[in-house]
Structure formats: C-alpha cells, structure tokens
Design an enzyme around this catalytic site. Structure first.
Site, PDB file in Angstrom:
ATOM      1  N   THR A 150       0.857  -1.189   0.000  1.00 15.81           N
ATOM      2  CA  THR A 150       0.000   0.000   0.000  1.00 15.81           C
ATOM      3  C   THR A 150       0.883   1.224   0.000  1.00 15.81           C
ATOM      4  OG1 THR A 150      -1.724  -1.080   1.281  1.00 15.81           O
ATOM      5  CG2 THR A 150      -1.644   1.319   1.409  1.00 15.81           C
ATOM      6  N   ARG A 178     -13.781  -7.653  -0.048  1.00 14.82           N
ATOM      7  CA  ARG A 178     -12.882  -7.570   1.115  1.00 14.82           C
ATOM      8  C   ARG A 178     -12.255  -6.167   1.232  1.00 14.82           C
ATOM      9  NH1 ARG A 178      -7.290  -6.183   1.954  1.00 14.82           N
ATOM     10  NH2 ARG A 178      -6.545  -7.249   3.786  1.00 14.82           N
ATOM     11  N   ASP A 181      -7.052  -2.528   5.943  1.00 16.80           N
ATOM     12  CA  ASP A 181      -6.897  -1.398   6.859  1.00 16.80           C
ATOM     13  C   ASP A 181      -6.800  -0.052   6.146  1.00 16.80           C
ATOM     14  OD1 ASP A 181      -4.420  -2.539   5.838  1.00 16.80           O
ATOM     15  OD2 ASP A 181      -3.425  -0.940   6.961  1.00 16.80           O
ATOM     16  N   THR A 201       1.257  -0.421   6.285  1.00 14.96           N
ATOM     17  CA  THR A 201       1.152  -1.339   5.153  1.00 14.96           C
ATOM     18  C   THR A 201       1.436  -2.741   5.680  1.00 14.96           C
ATOM     19  OG1 THR A 201       2.054  -1.903   2.969  1.00 14.96           O
ATOM     20  CG2 THR A 201       3.544  -0.785   4.456  1.00 14.96           C
ATOM     21  N   GLY A 202       0.842  -3.731   5.054  1.00 16.83           N
ATOM     22  CA  GLY A 202       0.995  -5.105   5.535  1.00 16.83           C
ATOM     23  C   GLY A 202      -0.336  -5.812   5.493  1.00 16.83           C
ATOM     24  N   GLY A 204      -3.775  -6.251   6.366  1.00 17.69           N
ATOM     25  CA  GLY A 204      -4.799  -5.390   6.954  1.00 17.69           C
ATOM     26  C   GLY A 204      -5.547  -6.050   8.095  1.00 17.69           C
TER      27      GLY A 204
HETATM   28  C1  SD4 Z   1      -4.504  -4.440   2.915  1.00 14.42           C
HETATM   29  N1  SD4 Z   1      -2.742  -3.276   4.054  1.00 14.42           N
HETATM   30  O1  SD4 Z   1      -5.402  -4.309   2.093  1.00 14.42           O
HETATM   31  C2  SD4 Z   1      -3.268  -3.600   2.756  1.00 14.42           C
HETATM   32  C3  SD4 Z   1      -2.304  -4.310   1.867  1.00 14.42           C
HETATM   33  C4  SD4 Z   1      -0.882  -3.904   2.050  1.00 14.42           C
HETATM   34  O2  SD4 Z   1       1.340  -4.506   2.062  1.00 14.42           O
HETATM   35  O3  SD4 Z   1      -0.525  -2.871   2.505  1.00 14.42           O
HETATM   36  N2  SD4 Z   1       0.040  -4.740   1.800  1.00 14.42           N
HETATM   37  O4  SD4 Z   1      -4.552  -5.241   3.834  1.00 14.42           O
END
Ligand code: SD4
Length: 291
Positions: A150, A178, A181, A201-202, A204
C-alpha cells in the site's frame, strides 16, 4: 518546517514532486493527494491504482483514504471499481459532512456523479500476474495472498498542517468485497496536526487488530518520539498477535510528528520508505526488522 514520508520505494517519484511543492509552500493536503495519485497512475506499481492486483474473480477493487489533520475530516473508498484515482475520490469525500466512507457500487456512483472519470483499471500485466498466481497456487501451494503493498503518504506543510493519504488494491486474490486497513481510519492511517500522523502497510486483517496508526499517534501525543512510537506499536502488536492469535502477518509503519521528525518500523526483513523534510534530503531507506 515541512516534511513528507511514504511507505515503499514506489512513492519516490510522487514524493520528489511533492517535496518540492511543500518546500515552495503548497498545502499538505494537495501534496499528499498528488503524490499518491502519481503512484496510482503508474501502471507498473502492481498493488496500487491503475495496474493494481485483481481479486480472486479477476476484477480490480481499490481502497483509498485521505485525512486532514487540522479538522480531522476524512474521506475513504473501498472496493472502488474502474475510477482513475481513488485517492482523489477519498479527498472529495472528506469535504462532505456525512457519507465519508463509501464502498462498492455506491462509491462508484458517487464518484461518477461528481465528475470523476471511468477508467478500466485492470491491465494486461495485472491479468498475467493473476493467471500466474492461479497456477502457482495450484502447483506450488503458494499462498494466493502473498505480494501486496500500500502506498501511504504523510505530509507536513510550512503552515503546520498535516495530512495523510493511502491507496491500494489490497491483498492479491482477496475475496470480492474484502476491505483491509487502508481505508479504515485509525488502522491504515491517522493524522492530527497537533501531534503527527501515521500510516501502515501489511496484512490489513492484523493491522486492524491493533488500530496501528491511531495507536502510534496517541503514543507520540504522550511524548514518545516517532521512532519509539513506531517500534513499540509494531512489536507489541506482533507479540500480542503471536500470543493471542497464534500468528502475525506483515506489519510495517511510517510516522512523522508536527516537527518533521519521523520514524518507521517493520516486522518483515526489509521495508523501504521514502522521506524528505526541510532538514533532511530526499532519501529512500531500507528499514530492517530490529527488535
Ligand atoms: C490491505 N494493508 O489491504 C493492505 C495491503 C498492504 O502490504 O498494505 N500490503 O490489507
């Protein structure tokens, strides 16, 4: 003082432009929205905007948000289909008194009524990734959800105002509908010009369990430096997830306070982020997991 910080290397071009704009006196709100929109427009950043990664059905559903740290106004969209710049829709929604978070068909209709342009966001390249992942999932047992990022960008302007914006296609191969975050206030982003801002980021589903961005801003308000707030939130959340949930997904954050001091933390091997301020030259860092 001015400053800007962004998740990942992919934000570099947008951040470069917006850093000059902030140095010249541009407001934080337009600086972050323009920088995120630049990432959305670039087709080869495969998890944001045009060229974003598809859902398991092969459609591209985009999430984005904007928050103004002076007024605490926010706007966000989830599962937005075929509108060129989700972050600009989120920014426009932040100016509304109600209906600040819109999803799916309702978000699309609102955007079209406001004059936002319809654009096919699925590219051939994204479709190739999708077909490859379908094969890998079957042949190698690879998790369909791996590989997603993200863009989240925080700006501080010379007037002391702060803003944050996010944009993502979310988890690769996610279920239709879906939401992660990134469009959820407090989890993917939070901004209060009296203190500072954070963005994440990560995975969610795991970032939301700790309201990671709000928690970082709250700790900065209580006196932590941005780096202390970022480290403590990422690793306390990781520990909590491990002990209570049995596993922890990728968690990476960046934050900045209203003096332009910044922090970043990650529980993955390396996480790149881009930063510039009146006191700090434009730099791409590789943060490493450091506990
Ligand atoms: C999510 N946080 O949709 C985002 C995806 C993301 O590294 O940031 N990935 O969950």
């Amino acid at each position: 003082m001015w400053g800007i910080i962004a998740t990942w290397r992919m934000a570099l071009e947008g951040v470069t432009e917006s850093a000059s704009a902030l140095a010249a006196g541009t407001r934080a709100a337009s600086a972050v929205v323009d920088a995120v929109a630049a990432v959305e427009d670039f087709p080869f950043y495969k998890s944001v905007g045009y060229g974003g990664l598809p859902t398991e059905n092969g459609d591209v559903e985009l999430d984005a948000a904007f928050m103004d740290g002076d007024t605490l106004a926010f706007g966000a969209v989830g599962n937005l289909v075929d509108i060129a710049n989700p972050v600009r829709v989120a920014h426009a929604l932040s100016r509304q008194r109600y209906n600040n978070l819109l999803v799916g068909q309702g978000a699309r209709e609102w955007a079209l009524n406001q004059g936002f342009v319809s654009k096919t966001m699925l590219t051939d390249r994204a479709m190739q990734h999708y077909r490859k992942r379908c094969r890998e999932t079957l042949d190698k047992g690879l998790s369909p959800y791996d590989g997603h990022d993200t863009v989240g960008i925080i700006g501080l302007d010379k007037h002391g105002s702060m803003s944050v914006a996010t944009s993502t296609s979310g988890l690769f191969m996610k279920k239709r509908g879906r939401i992660g975050d990134s469009p959820i206030m407090g989890s993917g982003f939070y901004c209060d010009s009296e203190t500072g801002a954070a963005t994440a980021t990560g995975v969610g589903e795991d970032l939301m369990k700790g309201c990671a961005s709000y928690e970082i801003v709250r700790r900065m308000a209580q006196g932590m430096t941005p780096q202390q707030a970022a480290d403590s939130v990422v690793f306390e959340l990781e520990d909590k997830l491990m002990s209570r949930f049995g596993r922890a997904g990728d968690l990476s954050v960046v934050c900045m306070n209203n003096k332009g001091e910044f922090g970043a933390a990650t529980n993955i091997k390396t996480f790149s982020f881009t930063v510039a301020s009146a006191h700090h030259p434009l730099t791409v860092y590789r943060a490493e997991r450091q506990r």
